[in-house]
Design an enzyme around this catalytic site. Structure first.
Site, PDB file in Angstrom:
ATOM      1  N   GLU A  86       0.834  -1.196   0.000  1.00  0.00           N
ATOM      2  CA  GLU A  86       0.000   0.000   0.000  1.00  0.00           C
ATOM      3  C   GLU A  86       0.874   1.252   0.000  1.00  0.00           C
ATOM      4  O   GLU A  86       1.748   1.413   0.843  1.00  0.00           O
ATOM      5  CB  GLU A  86      -0.923   0.001   1.216  1.00  0.00           C
ATOM      6  N   CYS A 150      -7.235  -1.315   8.635  1.00  0.00           N
ATOM      7  CA  CYS A 150      -5.933  -1.344   7.960  1.00  0.00           C
ATOM      8  C   CYS A 150      -5.505   0.066   7.574  1.00  0.00           C
ATOM      9  O   CYS A 150      -4.401   0.515   7.909  1.00  0.00           O
ATOM     10  CB  CYS A 150      -6.003  -2.233   6.718  1.00  0.00           C
ATOM     11  N   HIS A 169      -0.933  -5.803   2.465  1.00  0.00           N
ATOM     12  CA  HIS A 169      -2.145  -6.614   2.527  1.00  0.00           C
ATOM     13  C   HIS A 169      -1.845  -8.024   2.011  1.00  0.00           C
ATOM     14  O   HIS A 169      -1.151  -8.193   0.991  1.00  0.00           O
ATOM     15  CB  HIS A 169      -3.245  -6.001   1.660  1.00  0.00           C
TER      16      HIS A 169
END
Length: 210
Positions: A86, A150, A169
Protein backbone atom coordinates in the site's frame (compact mmCIF):
# COMPACT_ATOMS: atom_id res chain seq x y z
CA UNK A 1 29.53 -2.91 27.06
CA UNK A 2 29.41 -3.00 23.26
CA UNK A 3 26.49 -1.06 21.88
CA UNK A 4 23.90 -2.93 19.79
CA UNK A 5 24.08 -1.47 16.27
CA UNK A 6 21.27 -3.60 14.90
CA UNK A 7 18.37 -2.03 13.10
CA UNK A 8 14.96 -2.41 14.73
CA UNK A 9 11.85 -3.41 12.81
CA UNK A 10 8.38 -3.75 14.31
CA UNK A 11 5.76 -5.77 12.43
CA UNK A 12 2.11 -6.00 13.37
CA UNK A 13 -0.76 -8.22 12.27
CA UNK A 14 -4.43 -8.07 13.19
CA UNK A 15 -6.57 -10.29 15.36
CA UNK A 16 -9.82 -11.98 14.29
CA UNK A 17 -12.78 -10.03 12.94
CA UNK A 18 -15.94 -10.85 10.99
CA UNK A 19 -15.50 -13.91 8.81
CA UNK A 20 -11.74 -13.88 9.43
CA UNK A 21 -11.80 -16.00 12.57
CA UNK A 22 -8.18 -16.83 11.81
CA UNK A 23 -6.60 -13.64 10.52
CA UNK A 24 -4.10 -14.41 7.77
CA UNK A 25 -2.15 -11.26 8.58
CA UNK A 26 -1.24 -12.39 12.08
CA UNK A 27 -0.50 -15.93 10.89
CA UNK A 28 1.83 -14.49 8.24
CA UNK A 29 3.58 -12.28 10.80
CA UNK A 30 4.11 -15.28 13.08
CA UNK A 31 5.67 -17.15 10.15
CA UNK A 32 7.93 -14.14 9.55
CA UNK A 33 8.97 -14.25 13.21
CA UNK A 34 10.11 -17.87 12.75
CA UNK A 35 12.19 -16.88 9.72
CA UNK A 36 13.60 -13.63 11.12
CA UNK A 37 15.17 -10.77 9.18
CA UNK A 38 18.80 -11.69 9.66
CA UNK A 39 21.28 -11.20 12.48
CA UNK A 40 21.55 -7.44 11.93
CA UNK A 41 17.85 -6.74 12.43
CA UNK A 42 16.00 -6.92 15.74
CA UNK A 43 12.45 -7.97 14.89
CA UNK A 44 9.47 -7.41 17.19
CA UNK A 45 5.97 -8.60 16.31
CA UNK A 46 2.60 -7.67 17.80
CA UNK A 47 -1.03 -8.60 17.26
CA UNK A 48 -3.40 -5.63 17.10
CA UNK A 49 -7.09 -6.00 18.01
CA UNK A 50 -9.51 -4.82 15.33
CA UNK A 51 -10.54 -1.78 17.38
CA UNK A 52 -9.96 1.88 16.53
CA UNK A 53 -9.25 2.90 20.13
CA UNK A 54 -6.71 0.09 20.56
CA UNK A 55 -4.89 1.29 17.44
CA UNK A 56 -4.72 4.84 18.78
CA UNK A 57 -3.26 3.49 22.03
CA UNK A 58 -0.93 0.75 20.76
CA UNK A 59 0.71 2.36 17.74
CA UNK A 60 2.15 5.36 19.66
CA UNK A 61 3.21 3.15 22.57
CA UNK A 62 5.06 0.74 20.27
CA UNK A 63 6.81 3.62 18.51
CA UNK A 64 7.89 5.02 21.87
CA UNK A 65 9.06 1.62 23.13
CA UNK A 66 11.11 0.57 20.11
CA UNK A 67 11.84 3.69 18.00
CA UNK A 68 12.15 1.40 14.95
CA UNK A 69 13.84 2.19 11.67
CA UNK A 70 10.73 0.80 10.04
CA UNK A 71 7.23 -0.06 11.24
CA UNK A 72 5.41 -2.60 9.05
CA UNK A 73 1.71 -3.30 9.37
CA UNK A 74 0.15 -6.38 7.78
CA UNK A 75 -3.56 -6.82 7.20
CA UNK A 76 -5.86 -9.24 5.42
CA UNK A 77 -8.06 -8.35 2.47
CA UNK A 78 -10.83 -10.73 1.49
CA UNK A 79 -10.69 -9.32 -2.05
CA UNK A 80 -6.93 -9.69 -2.50
CA UNK A 81 -5.38 -12.44 -4.60
CA UNK A 82 -1.85 -10.99 -4.43
CA UNK A 83 0.41 -9.69 -1.68
CA UNK A 84 -0.23 -5.96 -1.96
CA UNK A 85 2.03 -3.05 -1.03
CA UNK A 86 0.00 0.00 0.00
CA UNK A 87 1.40 3.37 -1.06
CA UNK A 88 -0.58 5.61 1.28
CA UNK A 89 -2.96 5.94 4.21
CA UNK A 90 -6.12 8.06 4.26
CA UNK A 91 -7.34 10.32 7.04
CA UNK A 92 -11.09 10.35 6.49
CA UNK A 93 -14.01 8.08 5.67
CA UNK A 94 -13.97 5.65 8.60
CA UNK A 95 -17.60 4.60 9.04
CA UNK A 96 -17.14 0.82 9.29
CA UNK A 97 -17.74 -0.54 12.79
CA UNK A 98 -14.92 -2.37 14.60
CA UNK A 99 -15.13 -5.43 16.85
CA UNK A 100 -16.68 -3.28 19.58
CA UNK A 101 -19.26 -1.82 17.17
CA UNK A 102 -17.45 1.51 17.30
CA UNK A 103 -16.14 3.94 14.72
CA UNK A 104 -14.40 7.31 15.23
CA UNK A 105 -16.86 10.09 16.07
CA UNK A 106 -15.43 12.35 13.39
CA UNK A 107 -14.74 9.44 10.99
CA UNK A 108 -11.07 10.44 10.71
CA UNK A 109 -7.68 9.46 12.14
CA UNK A 110 -6.09 12.83 12.92
CA UNK A 111 -8.27 15.90 13.25
CA UNK A 112 -6.98 18.51 10.79
CA UNK A 113 -4.42 16.14 9.25
CA UNK A 114 -3.76 15.88 5.50
CA UNK A 115 -6.24 13.77 3.56
CA UNK A 116 -3.49 11.37 2.48
CA UNK A 117 -0.01 10.50 3.70
CA UNK A 118 2.50 8.47 1.70
CA UNK A 119 5.26 6.21 2.89
CA UNK A 120 8.80 7.45 2.29
CA UNK A 121 9.37 4.04 0.71
CA UNK A 122 8.60 3.94 -3.00
CA UNK A 123 6.41 0.85 -3.25
CA UNK A 124 6.80 0.65 -7.04
CA UNK A 125 10.57 0.42 -6.58
CA UNK A 126 10.14 -2.27 -3.91
CA UNK A 127 7.82 -4.27 -6.16
CA UNK A 128 10.25 -4.03 -9.08
CA UNK A 129 13.25 -5.05 -6.94
CA UNK A 130 11.71 -8.31 -5.74
CA UNK A 131 13.31 -10.90 -7.98
CA UNK A 132 13.73 -13.84 -5.60
CA UNK A 133 13.25 -16.94 -7.81
CA UNK A 134 12.14 -18.94 -4.77
CA UNK A 135 9.32 -16.48 -4.01
CA UNK A 136 6.27 -18.04 -5.65
CA UNK A 137 4.00 -15.15 -4.68
CA UNK A 138 2.70 -12.32 -6.87
CA UNK A 139 3.40 -8.82 -5.50
CA UNK A 140 1.31 -5.79 -6.51
CA UNK A 141 0.92 -2.13 -5.51
CA UNK A 142 -2.20 -0.27 -4.38
CA UNK A 143 -3.21 3.27 -3.42
CA UNK A 144 -6.33 2.35 -1.44
CA UNK A 145 -5.96 0.43 1.81
CA UNK A 146 -9.72 0.22 2.30
CA UNK A 147 -10.94 2.84 4.83
CA UNK A 148 -11.16 0.32 7.67
CA UNK A 149 -8.75 -0.65 10.44
CA UNK A 150 -5.93 -1.34 7.96
CA UNK A 151 -6.07 2.12 6.41
CA UNK A 152 -6.70 3.72 9.82
CA UNK A 153 -3.64 1.99 11.29
CA UNK A 154 -1.47 2.91 8.32
CA UNK A 155 -2.35 6.60 8.43
CA UNK A 156 -1.90 6.74 12.20
CA UNK A 157 1.53 5.13 11.88
CA UNK A 158 2.60 7.30 8.93
CA UNK A 159 1.62 10.42 10.87
CA UNK A 160 3.64 9.39 13.92
CA UNK A 161 6.70 8.20 12.00
CA UNK A 162 6.82 10.92 9.37
CA UNK A 163 6.49 8.30 6.70
CA UNK A 164 8.75 5.51 7.97
CA UNK A 165 5.93 2.98 7.89
CA UNK A 166 4.61 0.49 5.38
CA UNK A 167 1.46 -1.55 4.97
CA UNK A 168 1.17 -4.94 3.31
CA UNK A 169 -2.15 -6.61 2.53
CA UNK A 170 -2.26 -10.40 2.26
CA UNK A 171 -5.08 -12.59 0.95
CA UNK A 172 -6.90 -15.05 3.21
CA UNK A 173 -5.02 -18.27 3.90
CA UNK A 174 -5.20 -20.74 1.05
CA UNK A 175 -6.58 -18.14 -1.37
CA UNK A 176 -4.14 -18.87 -2.91
CA UNK A 177 -1.09 -18.83 -0.60
CA UNK A 178 -0.06 -20.87 2.42
CA UNK A 179 1.11 -19.37 5.70
CA UNK A 180 4.68 -20.36 4.82
CA UNK A 181 4.50 -18.62 1.45
CA UNK A 182 3.16 -15.45 3.07
CA UNK A 183 5.88 -15.52 5.74
CA UNK A 184 8.63 -15.84 3.12
CA UNK A 185 7.04 -13.05 1.10
CA UNK A 186 7.05 -10.73 4.12
CA UNK A 187 10.68 -11.58 4.84
CA UNK A 188 11.71 -10.74 1.27
CA UNK A 189 9.60 -7.58 1.00
CA UNK A 190 10.80 -6.13 4.30
CA UNK A 191 14.42 -6.84 3.39
CA UNK A 192 13.96 -4.90 0.16
CA UNK A 193 12.16 -2.08 2.00
CA UNK A 194 15.06 -1.69 4.41
CA UNK A 195 17.41 -1.38 1.48
CA UNK A 196 15.22 1.21 -0.23
CA UNK A 197 14.83 3.16 3.02
CA UNK A 198 18.60 3.51 3.32
CA UNK A 199 18.95 4.76 -0.25
CA UNK A 200 19.76 8.49 -0.35
CA UNK A 201 17.02 9.09 -2.90
CA UNK A 202 14.26 7.85 -0.57
CA UNK A 203 11.60 10.53 -0.81
CA UNK A 204 9.46 12.17 1.85
CA UNK A 205 5.97 13.13 0.81
CA UNK A 206 5.71 16.92 0.74
CA UNK A 207 2.57 16.68 2.85
CA UNK A 208 4.66 15.35 5.75
CA UNK A 209 5.99 18.85 6.31
CA UNK A 210 2.52 20.24 6.99
Amino acid sequence: MERNSNRTVVVTGFGPFGEHTTNASWVAVQELQKLGLGEEVDLYVYEIPVEYEKVLDLIPSLWKRHNPQLFIHVGVSGMATTVTLEKCGHNQGYVGLDNRCHCPDNHCCVQGGPDCLESVIDMDVVCNKITDPQLDVIISVSQDAGRYLCDFTYYTSLHLSRGKSAFIHVPPLGKPYTAEQLGRALQTIIGVMLGVLEHPNAKMNCQMAL
